[in-house]
Design an enzyme around this catalytic site. Structure first.
Site, PDB file in Angstrom:
ATOM      1  CG  ASP A  83      45.412  38.021  39.214  1.00 28.15           C
ATOM      2  OD1 ASP A  83      45.361  39.005  39.964  1.00 28.15           O
ATOM      3  OD2 ASP A  83      45.902  38.053  38.090  1.00 28.15           O
ATOM      4  CG  ASN A 105      38.570  42.890  40.697  1.00 31.97           C
ATOM      5  OD1 ASN A 105      37.493  42.985  40.108  1.00 31.97           O
ATOM      6  ND2 ASN A 105      39.672  42.530  40.080  1.00 31.97           N
ATOM      7  NE  ARG A 157      34.756  51.862  31.548  1.00 33.70           N
ATOM      8  CZ  ARG A 157      35.710  52.617  32.066  1.00 33.70           C
ATOM      9  NH1 ARG A 157      35.633  53.919  32.004  1.00 33.70           N
ATOM     10  NH2 ARG A 157      36.749  52.051  32.625  1.00 33.70           N
ATOM     11  CE  LYS A 172      44.642  52.423  39.345  1.00 34.22           C
ATOM     12  NZ  LYS A 172      44.299  52.884  37.999  1.00 34.22           N
ATOM     13  CG  ASP A 229      28.593  55.835  32.042  1.00 31.14           C
ATOM     14  OD1 ASP A 229      29.340  55.748  33.046  1.00 31.14           O
ATOM     15  OD2 ASP A 229      28.647  56.782  31.245  1.00 31.14           O
ATOM     16  CE  LYS A 267      34.064  57.034  36.955  1.00 31.22           C
ATOM     17  NZ  LYS A 267      35.390  56.968  36.403  1.00 31.22           N
ATOM     18  CD  GLU A 271      49.217  35.918  39.925  1.00 30.18           C
ATOM     19  OE1 GLU A 271      47.982  35.871  39.860  1.00 30.18           O
ATOM     20  OE2 GLU A 271      49.872  35.361  40.818  1.00 30.18           O
ATOM     21  CD  GLN A 303      43.780  35.235  36.663  1.00 32.83           C
ATOM     22  OE1 GLN A 303      44.037  34.146  37.097  1.00 32.83           O
ATOM     23  NE2 GLN A 303      44.642  35.878  35.901  1.00 32.83           N
ATOM     24  CB  SER A 304      41.552  38.834  41.712  1.00 31.99           C
ATOM     25  OG  SER A 304      41.078  40.170  41.574  1.00 31.99           O
TER      26      SER A 304
END
Ligand code: CAO
Length: 333
Positions: A183, A111, A53, A151, A88, A90, A154, A32-33
């Site tokens: 958020d 974020n 992703r 981590k 991707d 990675k 909200e 969200q943020s």
């Protein structure tokens, strides 16, 4: 698409352009943020390219679904006006594409959990090598300090930023508000930092880092509570509601973080006022006033690598009248 909306008397010419037209955003946000931040920028006309992703995408696509297998309202209401590309990051080829995007874009917004972008290989140093004009903007749970690796969601932001401890009933637990001040509120702060960095780039020619921490964003919106903390301590005319759970949190943060479970303490305004890391980052500042003496205030919650903030005291009534008048040319014969 909905009908264009704006101030009602915008002229036809004014409606032809958009404020951020030509600005390209590499949108590496989720939940969200971050998405709220980039959605605002998109509404101002920025080209927002959302990297997701492959096969999964932003986790909110599949969260709180009211129609089976259809992108949720959670996702759709935070990602208007964007384009989506799956990469991707990675994978070697994926990183090659990402690096091309870094070269082409003006702003990278992310974020992820602290350190995630570095682990991908997209460090600030690498970004600057690829594109010195790049503005690298992040939402994190906390600024530098004891919780910087945590981590955050909200409710944790509302607890660690001082909102929860100052909301609720005398005999009940602290409460969180339905407004997403942690958020969406922090996304809004970040959007302002990005626009300011874009403006500064016009003169410096280079990008910079912008950080909005959710704890700082919530504390900024709870500014009046830091006011009351000091006001009540001084005057003693009102009884303050007890703060919950009276300043003790034990070792829960360490224990839960070890298992990758986002969590945070419910901090009182007094604890926030005294927190050394918030003093160190300038989110809580002591200001000296010629009439009232020293007091604490909330400083700038948006941190920029090329634009340090120095908080100066509020002016006395009309203190600068002569100064401003002189700048306008008054008083010169
Ligand atoms: N290709 C490959 N990997 C990708 C990818 C892509 N396109 N996009 C993301 N990933 C990977 C990340 O690199 C990370 O991998 P590592 O852990 O191996 O480095 C992984 O996906 C998960 O990212 P994450 O840790 O950010 O996600 P999470 O679900 O565990 O945590 C959240 C979510 C929100 C708690 C955490 O991102 C966070 O604290 N963000 C900062 C604060 C914030 O914005 N909170 C607001 C949440 S609600 O708005």
């Amino acid at each position: 698409a909905s009908k264009p909306q704006g101030l009602t008397n915008a002229t036809k010419e004014a409606r032809m352009g958009k404020a951020l037209e030509g600005v390209k955003i590499l949108d590496f946000t989720h939940v969200q943020s971050g998405p709220n931040c980039t959605q605002l920028l998109a509404w101002f006309g920025a080209d927002v390219i959302k990297v997701e992703r492959p096969g999964v995408g932003d986790i909110t696509r599949g969260q709180l679904q009211d129609i089976p297998k259809v992108d949720s309202l959670y996702f759709t209401m935070l990602n208007h006006n964007k384009r989506s590309i799956t990469i991707d990051s990675k994978n070697k080829k994926g990183m090659e594409i990402l690096e091309r995007l870094v070269k082409k874009c003006d702003v990278l917004v992310e974020n992820f959990a602290p350190g995630a972008l570095d682990r991908m290989g997209l460090t600030w140093e690498r970004i600057q090598q690829l594109n010195p004009r790049m503005i690298y903007a992040s939402v994190k749970g906390f600024g530098p300090g004891p919780y910087e690796d945590c981590k955050v969601y909200e409710n944790i932001a509302q607890c660690t930023g001082g909102s929860a401890s100052t909301t609720g009933f005398r005999d009940g637990p602290p409460l969180v508000t339905g407004a997403q001040i942690g958020d969406s509120g922090t996304g809004l702060h970040l959007a302002l930092g990005i626009v300011a960095a874009l403006y500064q780039r016009n003169t410096t020619g280079r990008g910079q880092r912008v950080l909005a921490a959710m704890q700082d964003g919530v504390l900024n919106l709870c500014r009046v509570k830091l006011r009351d903390q000091q006001r009540l301590a001084r005057t003693g005319v009102m009884e303050e509601y007890p703060q919950y759970p009276n300043g003790t949190f034990g070792e829960a943060v360490d224990l839960l973080n070890k298992h990758d479970i986002p969590c945070g303490p419910i901090l009182s305004m007094k604890e926030l006022a005294e927190e050394p890391s918030l003093r160190a980052t300038g989110t809580v500042v002591e200001v000296d006033h010629p009439e009232r003496g020293k007091y604490l205030s909330v400083g700038n919650p948006i941190k920029m690598s090329d634009s340090p903030t120095e908080v100066t005291r509020s002016p006395l009534l009309g203190e600068h009248t002569n100064e401003v008048m002189a700048e306008l040319g008054y008083g010169k014969s």
